[in-house]
Design a protein around this motif. Structure first.
Motif, PDB file in Angstrom:
ATOM      1  N   GLY A   1       0.812  -1.207   0.000  1.00 23.84           N
ATOM      2  CA  GLY A   1       0.000   0.000   0.000  1.00 23.84           C
ATOM      3  C   GLY A   1       0.844   1.255   0.000  1.00 23.84           C
ATOM      4  O   GLY A   1       2.049   1.239   0.301  1.00 23.84           O
ATOM      5  N   GLY A   2       0.217   2.385  -0.342  1.00 24.04           N
ATOM      6  CA  GLY A   2       0.942   3.635  -0.514  1.00 24.04           C
ATOM      7  C   GLY A   2       1.548   4.171   0.762  1.00 24.04           C
ATOM      8  O   GLY A   2       2.674   4.695   0.760  1.00 24.04           O
ATOM      9  N   VAL A   3       0.822   4.078   1.907  1.00 21.42           N
ATOM     10  CA  VAL A   3       1.337   4.625   3.160  1.00 21.42           C
ATOM     11  C   VAL A   3       2.587   3.874   3.614  1.00 21.42           C
ATOM     12  O   VAL A   3       3.590   4.485   4.029  1.00 21.42           O
ATOM     13  CB  VAL A   3       0.256   4.592   4.251  1.00 21.42           C
ATOM     14  N   SER A   4       2.527   2.549   3.531  1.00 24.31           N
ATOM     15  CA  SER A   4       3.684   1.757   3.959  1.00 24.31           C
ATOM     16  C   SER A   4       4.896   2.051   3.091  1.00 24.31           C
ATOM     17  O   SER A   4       6.022   2.199   3.595  1.00 24.31           O
ATOM     18  CB  SER A   4       3.348   0.267   3.896  1.00 24.31           C
ATOM     19  N   ARG A   5       4.686   2.169   1.804  1.00 27.96           N
ATOM     20  CA  ARG A   5       5.822   2.442   0.921  1.00 27.96           C
ATOM     21  C   ARG A   5       6.386   3.844   1.189  1.00 27.96           C
ATOM     22  O   ARG A   5       7.605   4.050   1.155  1.00 27.96           O
ATOM     23  CB  ARG A   5       5.387   2.303  -0.541  1.00 27.96           C
ATOM     24  N   PHE A   6       5.480   4.785   1.485  1.00 28.77           N
ATOM     25  CA  PHE A   6       5.954   6.132   1.810  1.00 28.77           C
ATOM     26  C   PHE A   6       6.780   6.114   3.095  1.00 28.77           C
ATOM     27  O   PHE A   6       7.826   6.787   3.183  1.00 28.77           O
ATOM     28  CB  PHE A   6       4.773   7.091   1.950  1.00 28.77           C
ATOM     29  N   MET A   7       6.322   5.350   4.081  1.00 31.57           N
ATOM     30  CA  MET A   7       7.066   5.285   5.343  1.00 31.57           C
ATOM     31  C   MET A   7       8.440   4.663   5.138  1.00 31.57           C
ATOM     32  O   MET A   7       9.429   5.115   5.745  1.00 31.57           O
ATOM     33  CB  MET A   7       6.271   4.485   6.381  1.00 31.57           C
ATOM     34  N   LEU A   8       8.529   3.654   4.297  1.00 30.61           N
ATOM     35  CA  LEU A   8       9.843   3.050   4.027  1.00 30.61           C
ATOM     36  C   LEU A   8      10.770   4.077   3.394  1.00 30.61           C
ATOM     37  O   LEU A   8      11.953   4.170   3.759  1.00 30.61           O
ATOM     38  CB  LEU A   8       9.674   1.826   3.117  1.00 30.61           C
TER      39      LEU A   8
ATOM     40  N   THR B   1      11.998  11.166  11.164  1.00 29.67           N
ATOM     41  CA  THR B   1      11.422  10.579  12.372  1.00 29.67           C
ATOM     42  C   THR B   1       9.932  10.370  12.175  1.00 29.67           C
ATOM     43  O   THR B   1       9.334  10.868  11.201  1.00 29.67           O
ATOM     44  CB  THR B   1      11.643  11.501  13.574  1.00 29.67           C
ATOM     45  N   LEU B   2       9.303   9.655  13.118  1.00 33.72           N
ATOM     46  CA  LEU B   2       7.868   9.406  13.036  1.00 33.72           C
ATOM     47  C   LEU B   2       7.075  10.714  13.090  1.00 33.72           C
ATOM     48  O   LEU B   2       6.082  10.892  12.370  1.00 33.72           O
ATOM     49  CB  LEU B   2       7.432   8.469  14.166  1.00 33.72           C
ATOM     50  N   GLY B   3       7.545  11.652  13.912  1.00 35.50           N
ATOM     51  CA  GLY B   3       6.877  12.940  14.009  1.00 35.50           C
ATOM     52  C   GLY B   3       6.950  13.712  12.701  1.00 35.50           C
ATOM     53  O   GLY B   3       5.984  14.366  12.286  1.00 35.50           O
ATOM     54  N   GLN B   4       8.101  13.678  12.061  1.00 30.42           N
ATOM     55  CA  GLN B   4       8.249  14.366  10.783  1.00 30.42           C
ATOM     56  C   GLN B   4       7.361  13.737   9.701  1.00 30.42           C
ATOM     57  O   GLN B   4       6.793  14.439   8.866  1.00 30.42           O
ATOM     58  CB  GLN B   4       9.717  14.338  10.345  1.00 30.42           C
ATOM     59  N   VAL B   5       7.241  12.383   9.722  1.00 33.14           N
ATOM     60  CA  VAL B   5       6.362  11.712   8.767  1.00 33.14           C
ATOM     61  C   VAL B   5       4.925  12.140   9.004  1.00 33.14           C
ATOM     62  O   VAL B   5       4.163  12.403   8.064  1.00 33.14           O
ATOM     63  CB  VAL B   5       6.507  10.178   8.880  1.00 33.14           C
TER      64      VAL B   5
ATOM     65  N   GLU C   1      -0.039  10.589  14.597  1.00 29.66           N
ATOM     66  CA  GLU C   1       1.171   9.839  14.918  1.00 29.66           C
ATOM     67  C   GLU C   1       0.853   8.459  15.471  1.00 29.66           C
ATOM     68  O   GLU C   1       1.619   7.504  15.258  1.00 29.66           O
ATOM     69  CB  GLU C   1       2.017  10.639  15.916  1.00 29.66           C
ATOM     70  N   ALA C   2      -0.301   8.301  16.140  1.00 27.15           N
ATOM     71  CA  ALA C   2      -0.680   6.984  16.657  1.00 27.15           C
ATOM     72  C   ALA C   2      -0.961   6.014  15.516  1.00 27.15           C
ATOM     73  O   ALA C   2      -0.591   4.830  15.572  1.00 27.15           O
ATOM     74  CB  ALA C   2      -1.907   7.117  17.556  1.00 27.15           C
ATOM     75  N   ALA C   3      -1.623   6.507  14.450  1.00 27.98           N
ATOM     76  CA  ALA C   3      -1.901   5.650  13.285  1.00 27.98           C
ATOM     77  C   ALA C   3      -0.607   5.244  12.602  1.00 27.98           C
ATOM     78  O   ALA C   3      -0.437   4.088  12.182  1.00 27.98           O
ATOM     79  CB  ALA C   3      -2.822   6.378  12.305  1.00 27.98           C
ATOM     80  N   LEU C   4       0.312   6.196  12.514  1.00 28.41           N
ATOM     81  CA  LEU C   4       1.605   5.858  11.923  1.00 28.41           C
ATOM     82  C   LEU C   4       2.365   4.867  12.793  1.00 28.41           C
ATOM     83  O   LEU C   4       3.103   4.006  12.291  1.00 28.41           O
ATOM     84  CB  LEU C   4       2.431   7.132  11.731  1.00 28.41           C
ATOM     85  N   GLY C   5       2.181   4.967  14.106  1.00 29.18           N
ATOM     86  CA  GLY C   5       2.822   4.016  15.013  1.00 29.18           C
ATOM     87  C   GLY C   5       2.323   2.605  14.774  1.00 29.18           C
ATOM     88  O   GLY C   5       3.097   1.639  14.804  1.00 29.18           O
ATOM     89  N   ARG C   6       1.009   2.467  14.561  1.00 29.01           N
ATOM     90  CA  ARG C   6       0.468   1.124  14.272  1.00 29.01           C
ATOM     91  C   ARG C   6       1.018   0.597  12.937  1.00 29.01           C
ATOM     92  O   ARG C   6       1.319  -0.596  12.816  1.00 29.01           O
ATOM     93  CB  ARG C   6      -1.058   1.192  14.238  1.00 29.01           C
ATOM     94  N   GLN C   7       1.139   1.492  11.981  1.00 27.80           N
ATOM     95  CA  GLN C   7       1.705   1.070  10.687  1.00 27.80           C
ATOM     96  C   GLN C   7       3.158   0.647  10.852  1.00 27.80           C
ATOM     97  O   GLN C   7       3.619  -0.317  10.228  1.00 27.80           O
ATOM     98  CB  GLN C   7       1.593   2.219   9.680  1.00 27.80           C
ATOM     99  N   LEU C   8       3.876   1.344  11.715  1.00 27.34           N
ATOM    100  CA  LEU C   8       5.276   1.011  11.975  1.00 27.34           C
ATOM    101  C   LEU C   8       5.389  -0.351  12.644  1.00 27.34           C
ATOM    102  O   LEU C   8       6.312  -1.128  12.345  1.00 27.34           O
ATOM    103  CB  LEU C   8       5.904   2.099  12.841  1.00 27.34           C
ATOM    104  N   VAL C   9       4.450  -0.647  13.564  1.00 27.95           N
ATOM    105  CA  VAL C   9       4.455  -1.961  14.206  1.00 27.95           C
ATOM    106  C   VAL C   9       4.241  -3.060  13.169  1.00 27.95           C
ATOM    107  O   VAL C   9       4.901  -4.111  13.193  1.00 27.95           O
ATOM    108  CB  VAL C   9       3.363  -2.019  15.295  1.00 27.95           C
ATOM    109  N   PHE C  10       3.315  -2.826  12.236  1.00 27.67           N
ATOM    110  CA  PHE C  10       3.071  -3.800  11.164  1.00 27.67           C
ATOM    111  C   PHE C  10       4.340  -4.036  10.336  1.00 27.67           C
ATOM    112  O   PHE C  10       4.728  -5.189  10.065  1.00 27.67           O
ATOM    113  CB  PHE C  10       1.933  -3.304  10.264  1.00 27.67           C
TER     114      PHE C  10
END
Length: 352
Positions: A30-37, A45-49, A57-66
């Motif tokens: 998916g697009g969000v995961s590829r963007f995070m990579l 950092t997660l905050g900058q993303v 940031e909590a939603a991004l944290g869950r994506q990071l855990v995945f």
């Protein structure tokens, strides 16, 4: 078998298609995961993303855990920012390869069985001709296109017949030189699609054979049904001898002679070859007549005084079968790592 002892060029018709490549695992992220990579690879950092994307940031944290659970991101050490794992770095490398995901390929338009497929890839556009040339300095013959073009789904099935793991790996290496290791590691995830076009363009690839390189066999039993027939120009020479009955001395009259000469290289054919006519459907490889060159080496006959020779010449065309294996081998030799064939036996000979 007969070898044509003259340099001959075959003009092979191919149809141009567009192949779109993809990667199943990368697509599933998916697009969000590829963007995070990509962001983590750039050191964000997660905050900058969160600031860039506008996501919580909590939603991004869950994506990071995945991503971490599936090996794309390493577990961050205490007080350290998350970093890409080996699998994540590989996905980014795949994404960079797929930045240009569309490539031109050419599928043959001349074989007569769907299971026999020839494909070209990585050629310069100037390597193929939009149409056969009107005249050529060397002897040239145009391979006929099959009578009925294939539908798009037929061509896709032919492509699946061709692209086993070995050929797919070689094809991707043609598109992406230097990425052999990554191509092999991700072999199970590569996918492809033949894009639909209204009418694929036919182009002709000149394939030159040296003297003795083109081989033919007599038409009939044993011919390869995957290839069109060939029409070989020949000249039948019949020589008869006679003497005047008014001669007052005995004269030995030579036996009649019969020769069959192929007119591409002016070579003698064996007596078992006999003239035969082709069906007038036009779907044959018509080999040209050589207009210049040395006469064939015929055995001279010494004629006694009073004996005359009468020569009758009759032009014919012989029905012949092409040697598909030799054509496949020559194609691979002329275009290494750019010509692919689905027939396993031919493929081994091409690689030899």
């Amino acid at each position: 078998m007969i070898q044509v002892n003259e340099a001959v060029t075959l003009l092979l018709p191919f149809q141009c298609h567009t192949l779109r490549l993809s990667h199943r695992l990368l697509k599933s992220l998916g697009g969000v995961s590829r963007f995070m990579l990509r962001a983590l690879d750039d050191g964000l950092t997660l905050g900058q993303v969160a600031e860039v994307t506008g996501l919580h940031e909590a939603a991004l944290g869950r994506q990071l855990v995945f991503l971490s659970q599936h090996g794309f991101v390493d577990e961050p050490a205490e007080g350290r920012a998350p970093a890409l794992g080996e699998r994540g770095r590989r996905m980014l490398a795949v994404e960079r390869l797929l930045h240009h995901d569309r490539h031109s390929i050419w599928l043959d338009a001349f074989t007569l069985r769907q299971q026999v497929v020839f494909m070209l890839a990585g050629l310069e556009p100037a390597a193929l001709l939009p149409e056969p040339p009107a005249a050529c300095q060397s002897l040239a013959a145009v391979m006929p296109c099959r009578a009925q073009p294939y539908w798009h789904f037929d061509e896709m099935n032919r492509l699946r017949t061709l692209l086993d793991a070995q050929v797919l790996t070689a094809l991707l290496a043609t598109f992406w030189p230097g990425a052999d290791t990554l191509i092999h590691e991700e072999l199970d995830n590569w996918d492809y699609e033949l894009l639909r076009v209204v009418e694929p363009q036919v182009q002709y690839l000149p394939l030159a054979f040296p003297a003795g390189g083109l081989r033919l066999s007599s038409g009939g039993s044993g011919r390869d049904p995957a290839w069109p027939l060939a029409s070989l120009p020949v000249l039948e020479l019949e020589t008869r001898f006679s003497c005047d009955q008014a001669l007052p001395w005995p004269v030995e009259v030579p036996e009649a002679q019969h020769h069959l000469i192929e007119l591409v290289s002016n070579g003698l054919l064996e007596h078992r070859w006999s003239p035969a006519r082709l069906l007038p459907d036009g779907r044959v490889l018509t080999l040209p007549v050589r207009t210049q060159g040395a006469a064939p080496d015929l055995t001279p006959v010494a004629l006694p005084a009073g004996v005359a020779a009468f020569v009758k010449a009759r032009p014919h065309r012989l029905t012949c079968s092409l040697d598909g294996s030799a054509i496949a081998a020559r194609l691979a030799q002329a275009h290494p790592n750019q010509a692919f064939c689905s027939d396993g036996r031919k493929r081994e000979e091409m690689a030899a």
